[in-house]
Design an enzyme around this catalytic site. Structure first.
Site, short mmCIF file in Angstrom:
data_model
loop_
_atom_site.label_atom_id
_atom_site.label_comp_id
_atom_site.label_asym_id
_atom_site.label_seq_id
_atom_site.Cartn_x
_atom_site.Cartn_y
_atom_site.Cartn_z
N HIS A 173 0.82 -1.23 0.00
CA HIS A 173 0.00 0.00 0.00
C HIS A 173 0.85 1.27 0.00
O HIS A 173 0.52 2.24 0.68
CB HIS A 173 -0.93 0.00 1.22
CG HIS A 173 -2.02 -1.02 1.13
ND1 HIS A 173 -3.15 -0.82 0.37
CD2 HIS A 173 -2.15 -2.25 1.67
CE1 HIS A 173 -3.94 -1.90 0.47
NE2 HIS A 173 -3.35 -2.78 1.24
N ASP B 149 -0.62 -4.99 5.99
CA ASP B 149 -1.61 -5.88 5.36
C ASP B 149 -1.36 -6.03 3.86
O ASP B 149 -0.70 -5.21 3.23
CB ASP B 149 -3.02 -5.31 5.56
CG ASP B 149 -3.13 -3.89 4.99
OD1 ASP B 149 -2.18 -3.11 5.17
OD2 ASP B 149 -4.15 -3.58 4.36
N GLU B 150 -1.89 -7.11 3.33
CA GLU B 150 -2.00 -7.34 1.89
C GLU B 150 -0.71 -7.07 1.12
O GLU B 150 -0.72 -6.33 0.13
CB GLU B 150 -3.10 -6.43 1.30
CG GLU B 150 -4.48 -6.73 1.84
CD GLU B 150 -5.56 -5.92 1.10
OE1 GLU B 150 -6.51 -6.52 0.61
OE2 GLU B 150 -5.45 -4.67 1.04
N VAL B 151 0.36 -7.70 1.52
CA VAL B 151 1.60 -7.52 0.77
C VAL B 151 1.63 -8.52 -0.40
O VAL B 151 1.48 -9.72 -0.20
CB VAL B 151 2.83 -7.73 1.67
CG1 VAL B 151 4.11 -7.50 0.89
CG2 VAL B 151 2.75 -6.80 2.87
#
Lengths: 485, 485
Positions: B218, B278-280
């Protein structure tokens, strides 16, 4: 140092992005600066309309401010643009298109590119329904919605003014309807002068106001101010104390309706009137001994759809005598195919598969129809649901060319269960604009929803710039954000 | 002549309707008129806080206007109310409760019924996340949201200030981050003074500001203003020109992060800081030969979760050295259970069944947790979806009493894909208030969603009266409607 963005940017404005898309246009990169100090709108010498045409005089003033929201001095420019329209209303649409063509460079100078446009609407009826019964909408909220409608080239405001929950219309003939049926008798009503204000504002934007007084169902609020209008429901042999639809067996009902519609016909000048006729619950009629006796006398047997048809025919005749054309919800035709040929049927039910069947069947019977079913915009979902509104194909049903011509247009319905002035605007715009393009533009030229996306994003920013709180379509920004709270 | 309404009316106000519900209260019908001309707030003699307590002085002023929005002269009244609180922040909550107890009769006179209330929050962390990266939110919109948060007794503003699409935080140390990473370097940024304004406004409302600088994923917008920060992705043996997550193999990365977080720690005084995690997406790391070489050197094999854990550990250590407590999204624990014990885990994934399992597993490991998964309020649906937010049971998971105590609270997340200042307020309120009551009130006393409904409707009208554009829950009206457009 300029960053290249990996993200969709709302402000990559192409000078020829227009919404809804014109039927044909050619533009060039040849651009002309506009000097707000020297800019003016005028009537052409050959124009039938001349100074003192109230609609265009007002539109010139309005569009000047829309085109130059914050003008600084620009460079002087010569030249002129010409707009030819067959009607005053066409000229209004052309002014909207012109206003969308003007853009500013980074220094604030206004420009317009050399452009030729030939344009006309695909459908004559492009409506939005607002429901002022489930929640009251202040007059200001209605006026602002009319402004935004004109920006998307909508031309009919379908005013679903009364319904079960409240009766905000202040009738001259029957003042008790609103004094007891409105949410509040003083603050939650539309006075005669409020109605006139809405109609005259709409007229200046080229928008017709179509009033709906829905009966015999959806009339609970009517019963508070008009005794004996609704059917008393029975539990066994005694009245239960609750009431059902309008009582179709009493002559007084039709006397009341004739007087009410006489008033409505004179208050609302449009040639159309919407009579409702949807979702009639027969259980109360069934419970009432007088209604049952009437059924027997009329030879309707146990078929209450015949009773509704009987009722609607009487109401249609009342409005015909007042020289109005009736629009009714599809239920009326579903029950009773013998209906005056000039009545317009309003399709609101069903899935795409089922409304296409209805379109086929109704136009085969020679009836004119209006499509609302795919545009129930009060239904919301996460994400870009405008795509569903955009991809509707109103003429994609089985039928002859003659049948297709009977589809007079479509309507976006914003029912009021969950909507009032707090959330109306962002819920309506720009989602309704997706339907607007479908109703105005050529379907072949607007078949790609992905191609439409950046243009609609740009249009949404134009709405925000004009003070319309239109919500975002996806990640991104506008050059001029909404600054209110 | 009074009509009995068949429809839910928002204005049937019960004088003891409060939101969120206090832990215990008794009220009577014994009512006292309040005279705004004689009404004042004062500090009790025994109170540790006295005049010049800036928070309470400001709150007294604010709540006077909230309680008497349009006062006319009332009758004179004697008597007094007393409010005892252990902290200044508790006094603020009590003022809110008191303000909700005051009502007006039809003549405009203000009253308060004799009432005793004993109250405290169920959870210490009651947050709202706003995302100012996917859309920029003007400072005014944030301030107004803080006001509304206090009305529902929220006490943490989780500021998800930067993310992939834009970097609006204007850093003193790294000004290029916003000058190239914001949507616009001048109009779409938060200056240092904007941030101070938000923090000080929040403080006066008893709201903590928790900043999030989410990495290593992100971070697309970060890369524009900080070269060599993001991992160059490869296509085969050559760089593709695109970039992935933060580059975890370069020492310069950690030098940059140490300087950035040093600044952030001093700008945001709260003891917590949110580090994201998060969400790598591992695909870019996998493609990069330097990253692969590093993996080999470290003995991580092909397990990129170990690389993320390595990176997060470094970042957590940076913030620990700055005396801050870290909050991270659940992914970090899912990858790597060895994490400093004082880190708070933020649960955002999954269905009710799966987040309950996470609650169980994480608290069993002795970690403190924060629940966001059931309150992703950016997801919208037609109808009364507030009921889903209300019926969440944050402690209904398998675990010991000790484990339950590790749930420090919950958070309503308003991610910004489809939200900006045009629609934030009606989308947030009163839906977030449903979660607020779950986080504040006793679960047993608030188990019925149907009983909560009229009280929440009333609270929504109170919000509207206070100028918050809170949307309606269902058919009905408020005595004082939103009049804006």
């Amino acid at each position: 140092r300029v960053g290249v963005s990996l993200w969709p940017q709302s402000c990559d404005i192409a000078p020829d992005w227009l919404w809804p898309l014109p039927q044909s246009f050619t533009s060039s990169t040849e651009r002309y600066p506009l000097n707000p100090k020297a800019f003016y709108f005028g009537y052409g010498r050959q124009s039938a309309a001349q100074q003192d045409c109230s609609v265009l005089d007002a539109a010139f003033k309005r569009y000047f401010s829309l085109i130059f929201p914050d003008y600084t001095s620009g460079s002087v420019s010569a030249g002129q643009a010409s707009l030819n329209a067959e009607t005053v209303w066409g000229a209004l649409r052309g002014l909207e298109t012109f206003s969308q063509l003007v853009y500013q460079d980074d220094f604030g100078t206004y420009f317009v590119n050399k452009t030729e446009i030939d344009d006309f609407p695909r459908f004559q009826f492009r409506g939005i329904l607002l429901d002022t019964s489930r929640h009251y909408l202040p007059v200001q909220a209605i006026l602002k919605t009319l402004d935004a409608m004109a920006y998307s080239k909508f031309n009919v405001f379908h005013w679903h003014i009364v319904d079960d929950p409240s009766f905000p219309y202040q009738s001259r003939t029957f003042p008790d309807l609103s004094s007891t049926g409105a949410f509040h008798p003083m603050t939650h009503i539309y006075t005669q002068s409020d109605v006139r204000r809405v109609i005259s504002h709409a007229r200046l934007w080229g928008i017709r106001v179509l009033p709906e007084f829905d009966s015999p169902g959806h009339t609970q609020s009517w019963g508070k101010g008009q005794s004996d209008l609704l059917t008393p429901c029975y539990r066994g042999s005694t009245p239960s104390g609750t009431f059902g639809p309008v009582n179709p067996v009493l002559p007084s009902t039709y006397q009341f309706m004739a007087r009410l519609f006489k008033e409505v016909s004179s208050v609302f000048p449009d040639s159309y009137i919407h009579l409702g006729g949807d979702e009639v619950d027969f259980s109360c009629w069934k419970s009432n001994p007088d209604v049952r006796a009437f059924m027997q006398k009329m030879g309707f047997g146990g078929d209450f759809t015949k009773l509704e048809a009987f009722y609607m025919e009487k109401i249609v005749n009342i409005t015909s005598a007042l020289k109005k054309t009736s629009i009714v919800w599809q239920d009326v035709f579903d029950y009773h195919e013998r209906i005056p040929k000039d009545t317009v049927l309003h399709i609101w039910k069903g899935t795409p598969a089922s409304y296409k069947e209805e379109l086929s069947r109704m136009t085969k019977a020679g009836m004119r129809v209006l499509l609302a079913a795919p545009w129930y915009i009060n239904h919301i979902a996460y994400g870009q649901d405008w795509r569903n509104y955009y991809t509707v194909q109103p003429l994609n049903f089985s039928g002859t060319e003659e049948q297709k011509k009977l589809v007079i247009g479509g309507e976006v319905c914003m029912w009021g269960e969950y909507v009032d002035a707090t959330n109306l605007t962002p819920r309506l715009w720009p989602r309704a604009s997706a339907a607007a393009e479908r109703l105005w533009s050529d379907e072949k030229q607007t078949s790609s929803v992905d191609e439409a996306f950046p243009r609609l994003q740009d249009f949404r920013c134009k709405l925000v710039r004009r003070g319309i709180r239109a919500e975002p379509l996806h990640v991104g920004h506008c050059k001029h954000e909404y600054q209110g709270v």
